[in-house]
Structures are given as C-alpha cells and as structure tokens.
Write a protein that holds these residues in place. Structure first.
Motif, PDB file in Angstrom:
ATOM      1  N   THR A  55       0.537  -0.948   0.476  1.00  0.00           N
ATOM      2  CA  THR A  55      -0.063   0.085  -0.317  1.00  0.00           C
ATOM      3  C   THR A  55       0.805   0.998   0.213  1.00  0.00           C
ATOM      4  O   THR A  55       1.991   1.539   0.229  1.00  0.00           O
ATOM      5  CB  THR A  55      -0.442  -0.152   1.167  1.00  0.00           C
ATOM      6  OG1 THR A  55       0.113   0.182   2.322  1.00  0.00           O
ATOM      7  CG2 THR A  55      -1.840  -1.601   1.419  1.00  0.00           C
ATOM      8  N   VAL A  56       0.160   2.507   0.017  1.00  0.00           N
ATOM      9  CA  VAL A  56       0.953   3.629  -0.353  1.00  0.00           C
ATOM     10  C   VAL A  56       0.818   4.808   1.074  1.00  0.00           C
ATOM     11  O   VAL A  56      -1.559   4.490   0.284  1.00  0.00           O
ATOM     12  CB  VAL A  56       0.788   4.301  -1.696  1.00  0.00           C
ATOM     13  CG1 VAL A  56       1.547   5.928  -1.699  1.00  0.00           C
ATOM     14  CG2 VAL A  56       1.441   3.566  -3.343  1.00  0.00           C
ATOM     15  N   THR A  57       1.100   5.528   2.189  1.00  0.00           N
ATOM     16  CA  THR A  57       0.862   5.700   2.594  1.00  0.00           C
ATOM     17  C   THR A  57       0.873   7.015   2.334  1.00  0.00           C
ATOM     18  O   THR A  57       1.725   7.866   1.939  1.00  0.00           O
ATOM     19  CB  THR A  57       1.038   5.345   4.389  1.00  0.00           C
ATOM     20  OG1 THR A  57       0.807   3.844   4.248  1.00  0.00           O
ATOM     21  CG2 THR A  57       1.038   6.508   4.941  1.00  0.00           C
ATOM     22  N   GLU A  58      -0.612   8.073   2.076  1.00  0.00           N
ATOM     23  CA  GLU A  58      -0.364   8.605   1.887  1.00  0.00           C
ATOM     24  C   GLU A  58      -0.596  10.319   3.366  1.00  0.00           C
ATOM     25  O   GLU A  58      -2.004   9.626   4.135  1.00  0.00           O
ATOM     26  CB  GLU A  58      -1.692   9.309   0.980  1.00  0.00           C
ATOM     27  CG  GLU A  58      -1.971  10.952   0.410  1.00  0.00           C
ATOM     28  CD  GLU A  58      -2.636  10.950  -0.519  1.00  0.00           C
ATOM     29  OE1 GLU A  58      -3.245  11.435  -0.919  1.00  0.00           O
ATOM     30  OE2 GLU A  58      -2.627  10.012  -1.310  1.00  0.00           O
ATOM     31  N   LEU A  59      -0.257  10.965   3.895  1.00  0.00           N
ATOM     32  CA  LEU A  59      -0.173  12.073   4.713  1.00  0.00           C
ATOM     33  C   LEU A  59      -0.480  13.703   4.379  1.00  0.00           C
ATOM     34  O   LEU A  59       0.168  14.075   3.305  1.00  0.00           O
ATOM     35  CB  LEU A  59       0.820  12.424   5.845  1.00  0.00           C
ATOM     36  CG  LEU A  59       1.362  10.273   5.685  1.00  0.00           C
ATOM     37  CD1 LEU A  59       3.109  10.412   6.789  1.00  0.00           C
ATOM     38  CD2 LEU A  59       0.803  10.322   6.858  1.00  0.00           C
ATOM     39  N   THR A  60      -1.054  14.087   4.984  1.00  0.00           N
ATOM     40  CA  THR A  60      -1.296  15.522   4.429  1.00  0.00           C
ATOM     41  C   THR A  60      -0.957  16.462   5.246  1.00  0.00           C
ATOM     42  O   THR A  60      -0.141  15.997   6.615  1.00  0.00           O
ATOM     43  CB  THR A  60      -2.732  15.714   4.908  1.00  0.00           C
ATOM     44  OG1 THR A  60      -3.395  15.737   6.463  1.00  0.00           O
ATOM     45  CG2 THR A  60      -4.238  15.023   4.232  1.00  0.00           C
ATOM     46  N   THR A  75       1.649   6.878  12.688  1.00  0.00           N
ATOM     47  CA  THR A  75       1.837   5.302  13.168  1.00  0.00           C
ATOM     48  C   THR A  75       2.869   4.168  12.631  1.00  0.00           C
ATOM     49  O   THR A  75       2.817   4.994  11.067  1.00  0.00           O
ATOM     50  CB  THR A  75       1.334   4.643  13.884  1.00  0.00           C
ATOM     51  OG1 THR A  75       0.154   3.956  13.036  1.00  0.00           O
ATOM     52  CG2 THR A  75      -0.043   5.849  14.977  1.00  0.00           C
ATOM     53  N   GLY A  76       3.782   3.142  13.118  1.00  0.00           N
ATOM     54  CA  GLY A  76       4.015   2.497  12.155  1.00  0.00           C
ATOM     55  C   GLY A  76       5.482   3.068  11.631  1.00  0.00           C
ATOM     56  O   GLY A  76       6.095   3.896  11.900  1.00  0.00           O
ATOM     57  N   TRP A  77       5.863   2.086  10.407  1.00  0.00           N
ATOM     58  CA  TRP A  77       7.133   2.459   9.300  1.00  0.00           C
ATOM     59  C   TRP A  77       6.580   4.104   9.737  1.00  0.00           C
ATOM     60  O   TRP A  77       8.080   4.636   9.451  1.00  0.00           O
ATOM     61  CB  TRP A  77       7.607   1.732   9.073  1.00  0.00           C
ATOM     62  CG  TRP A  77       6.902   1.933   7.771  1.00  0.00           C
ATOM     63  CD1 TRP A  77       5.818   1.187   7.488  1.00  0.00           C
ATOM     64  CD2 TRP A  77       7.207   2.564   6.383  1.00  0.00           C
ATOM     65  NE1 TRP A  77       5.526   1.161   6.027  1.00  0.00           N
ATOM     66  CE2 TRP A  77       6.554   2.299   5.257  1.00  0.00           C
ATOM     67  CE3 TRP A  77       8.450   3.237   6.294  1.00  0.00           C
ATOM     68  CZ2 TRP A  77       6.393   2.422   4.226  1.00  0.00           C
ATOM     69  CZ3 TRP A  77       8.005   4.006   4.961  1.00  0.00           C
ATOM     70  CH2 TRP A  77       7.440   3.531   3.922  1.00  0.00           C
ATOM     71  N   ALA A  78       5.957   4.768   8.653  1.00  0.00           N
ATOM     72  CA  ALA A  78       5.917   5.891   8.186  1.00  0.00           C
ATOM     73  C   ALA A  78       5.981   7.162   9.780  1.00  0.00           C
ATOM     74  O   ALA A  78       6.346   7.910   9.122  1.00  0.00           O
ATOM     75  CB  ALA A  78       3.810   6.045   7.413  1.00  0.00           C
ATOM     76  N   SER A 101      16.725   2.195  12.048  1.00  0.00           N
ATOM     77  CA  SER A 101      15.960   4.036  12.118  1.00  0.00           C
ATOM     78  C   SER A 101      16.450   4.619  11.518  1.00  0.00           C
ATOM     79  O   SER A 101      15.709   5.421  11.355  1.00  0.00           O
ATOM     80  CB  SER A 101      15.337   4.093  13.366  1.00  0.00           C
ATOM     81  OG  SER A 101      15.357   3.637  14.154  1.00  0.00           O
ATOM     82  N   ALA A 102      17.955   4.930  12.210  1.00  0.00           N
ATOM     83  CA  ALA A 102      18.477   6.171  11.550  1.00  0.00           C
ATOM     84  C   ALA A 102      18.397   6.338  10.288  1.00  0.00           C
ATOM     85  O   ALA A 102      18.388   7.104   9.284  1.00  0.00           O
ATOM     86  CB  ALA A 102      19.403   6.381  12.618  1.00  0.00           C
TER      87      ALA A 102
END
Length: 376
Positions: free
Chosen positions: A67-72, A82-85, A122-123
C-alpha cells in the motif's frame, strides 16, 4: 518489484541511500556526551523520491504490504502517524519546524538493513529521507546538520531519547574507516580500519531477537544516567575520569553505580581502541570488544541469553573478541575473527544456537562503508 512509475505515475528525480551501522565501541555513551567508534555498513535504506506541489507526503516500502501511505500537512503537524511511516514523517516535520521551506514528496523505499537487529535501521531511514529532501529542495545543509535533524525527528516525534551517534554514523562514516566521534561537540575523525589488509574479518550476527527502543527500557536507562550525573553535580557522566570512578561511585545509590561504571569504562575503551587503530593494530581490539560486552551484560544489563551465547560461542571458537552492538535487549553481536577462522566461528555460533533451541542467527561479514549519499 513495483516501479516508482507504476506507483506514482511518473519517474523519480533521484535515488538516495543511507547505511545501517555497527558500533565497535562506545555503546550507550552517546547520550552521556561521551565517545563512540561506529562504522557504516554496506546494507542501506534506499529511497527514490520526487517533489510534490500539494504538500502531501506519499510513502511506499518494498518491505511493506504494497500500500501507499498518504499523509497531509495536517497529519504531519498532528504527529499521529504510526508504524514505519512515522520515521520519514518525523523527518519532514523536523525540517518544517526548523524553518525549512519544504513541501511534499513521493517516496519509495527499499532496504536490506534488518529491522530490530541493533543495526540502526531507523536512523538509516531517517537519514535517507533527510539527504533526499536536502537535494530535492536545495537546502544546502551539511552532514552534521542533517544528522541533528534526523536525531531531533526520532527524539521529538518518534519518542526515542537516543543520542546522535546512529545518525552521525549513517551520515558521516567513510569506507575503510571507523568514525571517532565526540558526541558533545560533534568533532569527528576518520580512523583507518583496513580489516582485510590485517587478515581479519568482522562478523555481524543477528540473533533475530527483536528490540524496540520506543518501549521505554532505553528511556529508563538514560534517565538513570542523567540522575547519576545530577547527583554528582556534573553536566554529563563523561566528566567522571577513570581515575576518579571509585570515588564517584561511593557517592551514588547502589542502583545507579553499575550504569556509571559502564559509561566511564566504555569511554576509556573507546580511547584505547582508537589508539590501537592509530598504531596499526586492529587485532588488539578483540579483548576490548569482549570486555565491553561483559560491561553491557553485568553493569548496564541490556544483554539477553541469545547475545550472551553468541559472544561465548564466538570466543570459544577462536574469535579475537565479540560483543553486543546496538541498543540492547536483543539485536546483533559483532565478532572480530582471523580471516581463515571466519567460517568456523560462524558455524560454531550457529550450532550453539541450535543446541540451545534458538533460531539460527543470520551471519554476514561487514566492511566499513560510506555514509548517506545520492546514488542516481
């Protein structure tokens, strides 16, 4: 593999990579403003990226569910990702809060840095986003500035009170060298580390015991160190000289003494390790590695049965030295070995795990690699 064009309908403007890292010596001293000696790994987080004009951040990982996570912009400001994003989102938020005029982006990630293995995945993710944004938006920031922004992202918006070592290693390490870093003033020196030329190999053994530094245990250790420094009337535990350790310990409650003993002796191990490398004696690191693990196990208490077993089995099989690397509570062990014994040591550790009923570790050889960079 899904292409960037298939995901987003256009081609990326470039690709950037940031490496994972192992710390030879100096574990858990960076937030006490001490000294560390990490190297970057060949394993990297790679990101293909393209600017967007609508402020949206769209994220995809080849290791995810497709999936593609889309953030505004509102999502970023609220800090509810949340999560890796949350890691790339935190970097963009840190850039915005620092006053940099950046917008959205399409970002597609691929990584061969194991997560939860103490190798700073993560770094690496944060630094890959930082260098990509620096190029995409022409920020002109230096390596240290980008490392500090990535650290701020993890501290403030992910919730891990880490020091700056992981981000500085991912940004500033060079191939064929270890990074001798003073985490108080960020002065750094590349110390030559030619393992192959010395007939040596560095094995990285992922015990497959996962750790999450956001679970609170890491924060408790840091709080204990800060409390000890406060009781001693010092800005940081690095101010305690090795010669004054016993006197300092006598002024502290019992539960804080092991933490202070680890930090002070670990800083001393870093200095001795650098002196050995400067003298052209990388094999001399072996006993320092093993002593460092004993301190992490007995004083700092961040080891576990699997990391202890890996160290014991490696040394018994002929490794010059071995120790846990990373935040602890699982993760990886590094072992310094003669080149002609590398296979035997790896086999002995694997057999020891099987005999103990543990999942076999993932073992690979490490060579000091380059830090974050544009690759295309």
């Amino acid at each position: 593999m899904t292409t960037f064009h298939a995901l987003y309908g256009h081609q990326p403007e470039g690709e950037w990579a940031a490496p994972g890292r192992v710390n030879l010596i100096g574990e858990h001293t960076d937030y006490n403003l001490g000294f560390v000696l990490p190297i970057a790994l060949a394993q990297t987080v790679r990101v293909q990226a393209r600017r967007r004009t609508d402020g949206r951040l769209r994220l995809h990982s080849a290791q995810g569910d497709g999936t593609v996570t889309e953030l505004t912009a509102e999502d970023l400001a609220a800090g509810t990702v949340t999560g890796w994003a949350r890691y790339p989102a935190a970097v963009v938020r840190a850039l915005l809060e620092a006053g940099h005029r950046v917008g959205g982006a399409d970002l597609s990630f691929d990584s061969d840095v194991p997560t939860g293995a103490g190798l700073s995945s993560s770094a690496a993710l944060e630094c890959a986003v930082a260098v990509a944004y620096d190029d995409l938006y022409g920020l002109g920031l230096g390596e240290q500035e980008l490392a500090l922004l990535a650290q701020r992202a993890e501290n403030r918006f992910v919730g891990v009170p880490c020091g700056v070592m992981d981000q500085m290693a991912s940004m500033c390490c060079r191939a064929g060298a270890a990074l001798y870093l003073d985490t108080r003033d960020l002065s750094a020196r590349q110390v030559p580390l030619d393992l192959a030329g010395a007939g040596l190999r560095l094995l990285v053994m992922d015990t497959r015991v996962k750790h999450d530094l956001a679970d609170g245990a890491y924060a408790q250790l840091r709080a204990g160190c800060e409390r000890a420094a406060e009781l001693l009337g010092l800005p940081a535990l690095r101010e305690v000289p090795l010669s004054g350790l016993d006197e300092a310990l006598s002024r502290l409650p019992d539960e804080l003494r092991p933490l202070v003993r680890h930090v002070v002796t670990e800083d001393d191990r870093v200095r001795r390790a650098v002196a050995l490398l400067d003298a052209g004696d990388p094999a001399g690191l072996g006993p320092i590695l093993t002593a460092g693990h004993a301190s992490l196990r007995d004083d700092y208490r961040v080891s576990c049965a699997e990391t202890d077993l890996a160290v014991v089995a490696a040394v018994a099989a002929g490794a010059l030295g071995a120790r846990m690397t990373g935040g602890g509570f699982g993760g990886s062990v590094i072992a310094l070995v003669a080149a002609d014994t590398a296979e035997a040591v790896a086999g002995s550790v694997t057999q020891a795990f099987r005999s103990a009923g543990h999942t076999a570790p993932a073992i690979h050889q490490a060579e000091p690699a380059s830090g974050a960079r544009r690759v295309s």
